[in-house]
Design an enzyme around this catalytic site. Structure first.
Site, mmCIF file in Angstrom:
data_model
loop_
_atom_site.group_PDB
_atom_site.id
_atom_site.type_symbol
_atom_site.label_atom_id
_atom_site.label_comp_id
_atom_site.label_asym_id
_atom_site.label_seq_id
_atom_site.Cartn_x
_atom_site.Cartn_y
_atom_site.Cartn_z
ATOM 1 N N GLU A 163 -1.254 -2.672 -74.456
ATOM 2 C CA GLU A 163 -0.520 -1.431 -74.242
ATOM 3 C C GLU A 163 -1.448 -0.321 -73.741
ATOM 4 O O GLU A 163 -1.013 0.775 -73.443
ATOM 5 C CB GLU A 163 0.165 -1.011 -75.554
ATOM 6 C CG GLU A 163 0.889 0.336 -75.554
ATOM 7 C CD GLU A 163 1.958 0.473 -74.468
ATOM 8 O OE1 GLU A 163 2.403 1.602 -74.217
ATOM 9 O OE2 GLU A 163 2.336 -0.562 -73.862
ATOM 10 N N HIS A 198 2.661 3.753 -72.217
ATOM 11 C CA HIS A 198 4.019 4.296 -72.203
ATOM 12 C C HIS A 198 4.030 5.787 -71.892
ATOM 13 O O HIS A 198 5.079 6.334 -71.538
ATOM 14 C CB HIS A 198 4.739 4.015 -73.525
ATOM 15 C CG HIS A 198 4.079 4.570 -74.740
ATOM 16 N ND1 HIS A 198 3.313 3.805 -75.589
ATOM 17 C CD2 HIS A 198 4.060 5.818 -75.255
ATOM 18 C CE1 HIS A 198 2.871 4.558 -76.582
ATOM 19 N NE2 HIS A 198 3.306 5.780 -76.395
ATOM 20 N N CYS A 254 -0.453 8.514 -81.078
ATOM 21 C CA CYS A 254 -0.794 7.532 -80.058
ATOM 22 C C CYS A 254 -2.070 7.954 -79.336
ATOM 23 O O CYS A 254 -2.224 9.106 -78.928
ATOM 24 C CB CYS A 254 0.337 7.380 -79.053
ATOM 25 S SG CYS A 254 1.735 6.465 -79.700
#
Length: 1842
Positions: free
Chosen positions: A1011, A975, A1100
């Site tokens: 992801e 992302h 993250c």
């Protein structure tokens, strides 16, 4: 709809909802009905639409708001209701549709009555539930829009309109209700997400309290205004934050202008409350003040979030009060009492507000002054509060007082005689005077309380300053800096002295009174008070009793110097000024000065400047220094010129830099001195000395009292009430002051000297700290807290019994001065004396403040409060700004909780159970996250993974954690990575490297159901090969629940550094899918790990580590969190992770270090090579020192370099431990950069275009292996591979004794060589194939370069250079690819900047000069530091792309080119047994090193030029029009046109390159600071000068200092010393001739006359040298061939072809000799001895003899070689030869073009093994002499054979 229109629509609604007439109408028609609320809203919407109609008709705002129009619109509304609503059965439906249409058109949202009164559940879905769809959210938001307008109005109106309370609590409750009203429909959702929301009032109070503390609590009693102002501003920001969070979480579809609704509604009710209830004439002022409040909120919102209150998105800004104050200053500058309509008009620029607004202080003062003016209009009198605040805050009075207290504490703890304390006192006094002047100049009423406070503090500072004037120390001091101006009379020396002194004082922040003008005729230093600057005018002009020159000897010294003072009270004054400036007409000392050693005087002048006048410039009284020229001279005779400054500014910069460097040296000198031991006897003597001094200025009455009543006592000190007398035995008598019967004058004298005497005693105690440490260490506490009373006992203020005992044990004389000091600077509070004065001032003003504040209206309170919030709330707003950047993800919840929560919980974790070494990471202490209440264990294995995996990707200002993966790749969260724009320059930071590269989206690989994304690029650094074994890829094999560790390494903005954090996790394998959300991004993954731990923003990419099968491994990366539960995605598998490592089929064996030794981002030592793979690195120099008589008394500036650690030449020096490998590898520590991609692309495109233009007729394709090995005969710049050099790694491991480098893999004769070794051929093919897909691994051997270096680079600062040996197979692969390109670059040097291949003896040198002079004679000559070490991969990629473009490569060929070139930039380097990993730079053994370095040099200069003129395209895109440049490796000459030389010059290049991490210095004088333009005659290129000859040609003359070392050291590894020496002499003759044929002739005669062994015919004659240069100038012979013929005349080919025998002959039974080209037999029939030809033999079938030719020896080796390797009994060649003879084989000796070498070798070998009698060898060799005259040396060198 644009934001301004939306704002106007909101304004229409606000006015409509506020009309009482509409409320009355609705109540009359629908009172008590279910439709009442809906009807009221509809009426407001209908009225707002009518207002919009009037506005669209271009009616002025005054007209729209006129009573006529208001009545007209009310009539329309009433008529509409009576006709269309009251009696309509579908009235509710029509009203809803009308309202919905209006909302859609104005605010892009819907309105629905059904949801109006409903209570809404939380939007957080239950398990199994789903998120509401957008339509639902839009319906609710539409309702909330209107509810906001009503609820804000009602809430604020209820709190304020009644005027029943003005308390802080009431106002903050009003704000809370307003916030709730803004989100009424979503309150359950917000309260569920943010636990702190219900406690918002306490949060705002806490923040306001923190801001009040920053203001030193100056608003005590009236702090309500700050609480309200900060509450309103912060609440507006909070509304904006929550709205963005709801939008990004898709709870609402888009921003609806909530900050505007909140703010305008709040200001509306305040306006209606005050504007309608106060007098009309004051409504204008109230409106202005409320506009100021609104502007404050909007300004903060825009500065923090890049967003206005209207909701429009803008670029994110960095919070800072300066920009916001500019906005407010712009607003208040337009305030006028003429009309309200002026508010909101376009304001002028900040420069139009007030001239001189250049700092934060000025803007704060300006805004305060405007607020004062407005307050006077509202109150009817001037506000004392605002007047005092404008000074206290605008002039930073509190901070100044705090600095004074810090200085006072420093004075008590350290010697007050220290120069830095004295100067700091002067600085604070100057600052105080400036504050006082600011108070006196205020346009409003001067605040008397504040003025009194500042004056009181100034008086105390002045008293302290005067008291320490006599405290100059009788100890070592800093030598003052002396600046000496000289020149003729009338040139303005005095003017420049005065200006220099003033500038220095300004720079050091000292007052103008810190200058002492020394009168040389005055024997006393009258008026000297330790001023910082001492000036001498007309130095030495008039002799006094002591000359100025003689006086300087003692003044400019580090020894203590007591100056002569006329006043008895000033006796004992010590000189410690910092700067001496003198001007004189005389440069040298006056002969009558009495100075016997003139050098002692001269060396004390640190800078000597000769002042002269410019001939073409007249004197300007306004700038007396404008027409002066300043010449910097050496301080000692003969006063050589060092530099010339054309302007005063240049001189000032040089002088101040020299001064600071001098001060730093003096500081280091003083710190190196030992602290002397002092005895009690010395202390008593010092105390007596003080008493004598204090007695000298004590009143006579005091002295007489001591004589009369206290015999044997000395006057010591006095306080306000007592006088203290001291006896040498230690007793102290206390006498009340009234007994002295002093008059007023005497009392004033006692008071003025009291503090001075006390400080002198205190300093004396500090000089003897070992006698009584208590009086030194605790002096500050004792004095400030008043722990000694008037009776010299411990006072009641000292409550500690132990401290009381210690104080009473002090000698009474010490207690006496401590008590007196307390009387002057004691404070009753914990704060210091100065801040205590501020508290007194606040206390005295508080009652008047409170009285005045009661009369303030609410708008004025809010205006002041919001302004103070901006001044003092920066920390709070920075926290809110940090939340804005993360409000788009779930980590916002955790971040908001940390900011909005008051206080902190105590961690309940066990203490760490590992020692401290395991808790450091990259030299930083690891911060422990104690989530589980356990002590985390961070072992070596986990540390190794973190060290090698954890990295940071920097994209512009954003940073994200990534994980290095096997090979050249990294893993990161998708992302973030997917959002990086294509083509931007990014930076990858690991613990060891910093790599800049251009982001290519095509290289980002996504994995199904993950992801995590993988980015792979050949530009990236290579991760350790063993990393793949530390990754766990199979999620199925993990247990359902397992403990793990969470590791992050994030950048902390507050600390401005990376912080490692470690925490314990309990991981679970998730059983349901996870949806990762980031803005509009959605990705569902079914396989992931979860852990219930509240991660925060930026986590993250964090590493999740776990113990798997007893080994710590990486199991996943953190990808998301909902605030309570975190999620990690498992590490995905990629086939490239298991790509075979190593170079071809060879894998280096080494022990990898757990923690590598990092030299820098580009280089690290990674391990120790196994013994079986270790190679030697030499260490013995090939240079031999010649006998002393051979050196001809010539200087030698160069000696052989240091090759090994422990060189005997460094023994006993500070460099005894110098390791050439360890130091040499540091050149690769860091690559240059960063480079801006667009500029770099443009530069490279222009260079490639130049190549295209010059490429006509050239082939660029690859060549075959034969051409790469042999070159192409008769083709210039297509030379063969040099076989005498090393074969590289790993082939070096297989070399046997006697074998030589590359030659052992090659067979055949020169020009027709071939490689028969299958391994080499296979490796060449491997490099060519593997590079089509990836960067191949490369193992290189680092060797110390054996060369002559300047003595300073060998002994003082050893700097041996490393030479890198690359594998032979790799070099051949490169040659095959690039040999044609190299030829093109060298051949077209006539049009290209690169001059590789230039012949400096030819006309080519003149062409270079002519090219440079085309642009003028202003030339930059640059020298780079560690040039071959900083080449970044991004530029190597660009060079590869440029080559591919000119060749026309596509696809796999382009990738192959790039990867082959990148291999040398990213390689393993072998330094003995230590293995390094290098990620930038270019190795010296690379076949294209000099070409690539030249291109890099060209790129750097053109890139600098492009950036210099980036905004001026007419200049930027025409480099060749303004600049001419030549480069050769790292050498360059840059000729710059005069049109741009003022901008593109040496200073620009130095600064620009410095920003790229490149150090550039002057190429001629490498010790010079900066780079200046030179003429071509003064430039160096390839260590040669440019000399113009009489015929107009140019010669490249080499400086003689580069020639003479050849006489001292010769390379005699391959030839005898005498031969090498003769060769060096011939080389010197060639070079000397260029400068002067006469010098060459004289040198030749000197060699012949002094060295009898040198035969004249062996030296070149002057005519031969002249012929050589003539041929070179005319291009008749290639340079190498010409040199070879001149130096080896006897080796020239025979005049008649066929003179030497060439046919195969049997000279003895079984002994044959032959030549290569004419041998037709079969080698299998012979035992072959091959002379100089590379050939491989089976065991027992022969061997080869490889040797260097001896000079003039007929193709045979030197005498030394023959003696050691042929004639010496038992040598290797003899042994091999005997083995062949013993087998009875036919013996074949074969040489290349003639049988003569083979013949002579055969005879000498047979004779050496006793197979041939001496008589036959004599006859055979004599026969050879008859055929080849060149063998005439044989009888002399080998008499045993004849």
């Amino acid at each position: 709809m644009d934001s301004e229109t939306i704002d106007m629509c909101v304004k229409f609604l606000k006015i409509s909802f506020g009309l009482q007439s509409l409320k009355n109408l609705v109540k009359e028609l629908f009172g008590g009905s279910e439709l009442e609320k809906l009807a009221y809203v509809h009426a407001a919407f209908f009225h707002a639409n009518e207002m919009a109609i009037h506005w669209n008709a271009d009616l002025p705002w005054e007209e729209v708001m006129s009573s006529k129009r208001i009545k007209e619109r009310f009539g329309y509304v009433k008529s509409h209701f009576l006709r269309n609503v009251v009696y309509n059965a579908d009235a509710s439906g029509q009203m809803i549709r009308y309202n919905t249409t209006t909302c859609e058109q104005w605010f892009c949202c819907n309105f629905n009555l059904a949801s109006y009164s409903a209570s809404y559940n939380s939007l957080v879905p239950e398990e199994g539930g789903s998120m509401p769809i957008n339509e639902e959210a839009e319906i609710k938001i539409g309702q909330s829009l209107l509810t906001c307008a009503q609820s804000v109005t009602k809430a604020i109106y209820a709190k304020l309109s009644t005027l029943t309370t003005r308390s802080i609590q009431g106002f903050l409750e009003c704000l809370r209700d307003a916030i709730c009203g803004a989100f009424s429909s979503w309150l359950p959702c917000i309260r569920g997400a943010f636990a702190w929301f219900g406690n918002i009032i306490e949060v705002l109070k806490h923040w306001a309290g923190a801001a009040h503390e920053k203001l030193h609590n100056f608003l005590e009693g009236i702090e309500e205004c700050l609480y309200m102002g900060l509450g309103l501003v912060a609440s507006t920001c909070i509304v904006a934050l929550i709205e963005k969070f709801l939008v990004t979480m898709s709870v609402i579809s888009g921003p609806c202008g909530r900050p505007t609704l909140f703010l305008t509604s709040a200001m509306a009710i305040i306006s209606s409350t005050y504007l309608l209830s106060k007098a009309v004439e004051k409504s204008s002022a109230f409106t202005m003040l409320l506009g100021f409040v609104t502007q404050s909120c909007q300004t903060v919102l825009g500065s923090l979030f890049g967003k206005s209150a209207k909701g429009s998105e803008e670029a994110q800004g960095q919070f800072g009060p300066s920009a916001m104050l500019e906005s407010l200053a712009t607003l208040v500058s337009s305030w006028s009492s003429s009309s309200v309509t002026e508010i909101g008009r376009t304001f002028g620029a900040i420069s139009q507000i007030k001239n001189g607004i250049i700092a934060l202080k000025d803007m704060a003062l300006f805004v305060f002054s405007k607020l004062c003016e407005m307050a006077s209009k509202v109150l009817g009198f001037e506000s004392q509060i605002l007047a005092d605040l404008s000074i206290i805050l605008g002039e930073n009075v509190a901070d100044w007082l705090d600095e004074c207290d810090c200085m006072l504490a420093y004075l008590l703890e350290f010697n007050s005689n220290a120069r830095d304390i004295f100067d700091r006192l002067s600085q604070l006094i100057e600052k105080g005077k400036a504050i006082r002047m600011g108070i006196l100049r205020t346009t409003h009423r001067g605040p008397s309380q504040v003025l009194s406070l500042v004056t009181k503090a100034l008086d105390k500072l002045t008293e302290l300053h005067n008291s320490v004037i006599m405290s100059g120390a009788n100890s070592t001091r800093k030598t003052p800096f002396m600046l000496f101006f000289t020149g003729k009379s009338g040139v303005g020396k005095t003017s420049v002295v005065q200006r220099m002194a003033a500038n220095w004082l300004q720079q050091e922040q000292l007052g103008s009174n810190e200058v002492y003008s020394r009168n040389g005729l005055d024997p006393f230093w009258s008026g000297y008070k330790r001023q910082a600057v001492v000036t001498y005018d007309d130095f030495g002009a008039v002799p006094g009793s002591v000359s100025n020159e003689a006086e300087i000897i003692n003044v400019v010294s580090s020894n203590p110097h007591s100056v002569m003072m006329a006043d008895l009270k000033e006796k004992g004054m010590y000189f410690d000024s910092r700067l001496i400036i003198a001007s004189s007409n005389f440069l040298a000392a006056n002969p009558e000065s009495g100075v016997h050693d003139s050098e002692a005087y001269e060396r004390r002048r640190h800078v000597v400047v000769q002042v002269s006048l410019k001939e073409d410039m007249a004197y300007d009284p306004g700038n007396p220094c404008a027409n002066q020229r300043y010449t910097l001279l050496e301080s000692k005779a003969p006063f050589a010129e060092k530099a010339v400054f054309e302007s005063y500014e240049e001189l000032w910069s040089h002088v101040y830099n020299a001064f600071k460097a001098h001060e730093e040296k003096e500081k280091l000198f003083l710190s190196s001195l030992p602290i002397p031991e002092r005895s009690e006897k010395e202390a008593l003597q010092a105390l007596i000395g003080i008493c004598v001094m204090t007695t000298s200025y004590a009143p006579k009455a005091v002295i007489q009292y001591g004589i009369d009543h206290l015999v044997g006592y000395h006057y010591l000190i006095s306080s306000a009430e007592h006088v203290y007398f001291w006896h040498e035995k230690g007793e102290v008598e206390i006498v009340p002051m009234h007994l002295m019967k002093l008059d007023k004058m005497d009392k004033a004298t006692m008071a003025s000297t009291s503090l001075k005497s006390a400080l002198m005693c205190q300093d004396m105690a500090k000089n003897f700290p070992t006698l009584n440490p208590l009086a030194v260490l605790y002096a500050k506490n004792i004095v400030i807290r008043g722990w000694v009373d008037a009776n010299l006992q411990a006072s009641k203020k000292c409550e500690d019994s132990y401290m009381r005992e210690q104080i009473e044990s002090l000698p009474k004389w010490q207690r006496a001065y401590l008590h007196v000091l307390s009387g002057h600077i004691a404070s009753n509070e914990t704060r210091g004396w100065f801040l205590n004065c501020l508290e007194v001032t606040k206390s005295n003003s508080r009652s008047s403040y409170i009285w005045e504040y009661k009369s303030w209206p609410m708008p004025l309170k809010l205006a002041l409060g919001s302004f103070l919030a901006i001044l003092a709330g920066s920390a709070i707003f920075c926290s809110l700004q940090s939340l804005w950047s993360i409000s788009g993800n779930a980590s916002f919840v955790a971040g908001a909780a940390s900011i909005f929560t008051i206080g902190s919980a105590t961690a309940q974790s066990a203490p760490p159970n590992k020692d401290g070494s395991e808790y450091t990471y990259r030299n930083k202490k690891i911060k422990i996250r104690n989530w589980e209440g356990q002590g985390p264990c961070f072992g070596d294995s986990a540390l190794w993974i973190a060290e090698n995996c954890m990295a940071t990707l920097v994209v512009m200002k954003d940073r994200v954690q990534v994980c290095m993966a096997p090979g050249r790749s990294f893993l990161g969260v998708n992302h973030f990575l997917r959002m990086i724009p294509n083509g931007v320059m990014v930076k990858l930071e690991t613990g060891m490297t910093e790599t800049y590269f251009v982001w290519e989206k095509s290289k980002l690989k996504l994995f199904e159901n993950s992801e995590i994304a993988l980015y792979t690029s050949s530009n990236l650094p290579k991760a350790p090969d063993s990393l793949v074994d530390r990754f766990h890829f199979d999620l199925e094999t993990l247990p359902k629940t397992f403990p793990a560790q969470f590791f992050t390494y994030k950048f902390d903005k507050d600390m401005q550094q990376y912080v490692p954090e470690l925490g314990e996790l309990l991981c679970k394998k998730a059983e349901r899918a996870l949806c990762v959300v980031s803005g509009e991004y959605r990705r569902v993954i079914s396989h992931h790990l979860t852990y219930r731990n509240p991660t925060v923003a930026g986590d993250c990419g964090g590493l999740v580590l776990a113990i798997i099968e007893g080994k710590c491994k990486l199991v996943g990366l953190h990808v998301a969190s909902d605030g309570e539960e975190g999620a990690a995605s498992p590490v995905p598998w990629d086939p490239d992770f298991k790509v075979a490592q190593g170079q071809s089929d060879f894998l280096l064996s080494y022990d990898e270090w757990a923690v590598p030794k990092v030299l820098g981002p580009g280089c690290k030592a990674v391990g120790i090579i196994s013994p079986e793979h270790t190679v030697g690195s030499g260490g013995k120099t090939s240079f031999l020192e010649t006998p002393i008589e051979w050196q001809l008394n010539r200087p030698c500036g160069k000696i052989p370099s240091i090759l090994v650690k422990g060189d005997v030449r460094l023994a006993g020096t500070e460099n005894a431990d110098y390791d050439p490998f360890a130091v040499g590898m540091t050149k690769y520590a860091k690559e240059a950069g960063p480079f801006e991609p667009n500029g770099l692309d443009r530069v490279c495109e222009s260079i490639a275009e130049t190549w295209h233009d010059a490429s006509d007729g050239f082939e660029f394709g690859p060549v075959d292996l034969e051409a790469a090995l042999n070159g192409i005969e008769n083709m210039e710049y297509f030379d063969a591979l040099v076989l005498s050099t090393s074969e590289g790694y790993p082939y070096r491991l297989d070399r046997k004794p006697g074998e030589k480098g590359k030659a052992r893999y090659v067979e055949g004769e020169p020009g027709n060589l071939e490689i028969t070794d299958e391994r080499i051929l296979a490796d060449i093919h491997w490099f060519e194939e593997i590079s089509k897909t990836q960067v191949p691994d490369l193992y290189c051997i680092e060797c110390v370069k054996d060369e002559r270096l300047p003595v300073r680079k060998v002994i003082k600062e050893p700097k041996s250079r490393l030479f890198t040996v690359l594998p032979m197979s790799y070099n051949l692969a490169i040659r095959k690819k690039f040999l044609n390109f190299v030829r093109f670059i060298m051949k077209r040097r006539d049009v290209l900047p690169c001059q590789v291949g230039i012949n400096p003896y030819s006309r080519q040198w003149g062409k270079v000069a002519d090219r440079l002079l085309e642009k003028g004679n202003s030339i930059l000559c640059c020298d780079y530091s560690r040039f071959d070490g900083f080449l970044p991969k991004c530029i190597m990629v660009k060079i590869a792309e440029m080559f591919s473009n000119i060749v026309g490569e596509t696809g796999a060929e382009r990738e192959q080119t790039k990867n082959l070139m990148l291999a040398c930039c990213s390689r393993y380097a072998i330094c003995g047994r230590v293995l390094y990993r290098v990620e930038n730079g270019i190795p010296s053994g690379f076949p294209l090193t000099v070409i690539v370095n030249s291109i890099l040099n060209e790129i750097l200069i053109k890139y600098a030029y492009w950036k210099c003129f980036e905004t001026e395209s007419l200049i930027r895109d025409h480099f060749d029009t303004y600049v001419a440049m030549v480069v050769y490796g790292d050498d360059n000459l840059i000729s710059v046109s005069e049109a741009i030389s003022s901008k593109f010059n040496g200073n620009f290049l130095v600064n620009f390159m410095c920003n790229l991490g490149i150090k550039v210095t002057d190429g001629v004088d490498k010790t010079k600071v900066g780079i200046e333009f030179r003429t071509i005659e003064d430039c160096d290129f390839l260590k040669r000068k440019f000399k113009e000859n009489a015929d107009g040609t140019w010669s490249g003359v080499m400086a003689e200092e580069h020639l003479w070392p050849q006489l001292h050291f010769v390379k005699a590894k391959k030839v005898e010393m005498s031969e090498a020496y003769i060769s060096n002499c011939n080389n010197i003759l060639r070079e000397l001739w260029l400068g002067s044929p006469e010098k060459a002739a004289a040198f030749r005669r000197e060699v012949i006359s002094k060295l009898k062994w040198v035969e004249p015919q062996r030296l070149l004659t002057i005519s031969q040298v002249a012929l050589f240069h003539n041929e070179q100038m005319n291009g008749e012979h290639p340079f190498v061939e010409a040199c070879h013929q001149l130096e080896n005349l006897e080796l020239m080919a025979p005049l008649e072809p066929g003179m030497l025998p060439i046919k195969t002959q049997e000279i003895m039974p079984g002994l044959f000799v032959a030549s290569e080209k004419n041998f037709t037999g079969n080698f299998d029939d012979y035992f072959t001895i091959s002379i100089t030809t590379n050939r491989k033999f089976e065991d027992g079938k022969g061997f080869q003899i490889i040797f260097p030719y001896g000079a003039g020896r007929g193709g045979l080796p030197s005498k030394a070689f023959m003696e050691q390797n042929v004639i010496r009994k038992g040598c290797a060649i003899q042994k091999a030869f005997k083995q062949g003879l013993e087998k009875g084989n036919k013996m074949l000796f074969i040489s290349q073009s003639s049988v003569i070498p083979a013949y002579v070798f055969a005879i000498m070998l047979y004779r050496s093994v006793d197979r041939l009698p001496r008589a036959l060898s004599n006859k055979a060799l004599t026969s050879a002499l008859g055929i080849c005259k060149k063998l005439s040396y044989l009888p002399k060198d080998f008499p045993d054979l004849f």
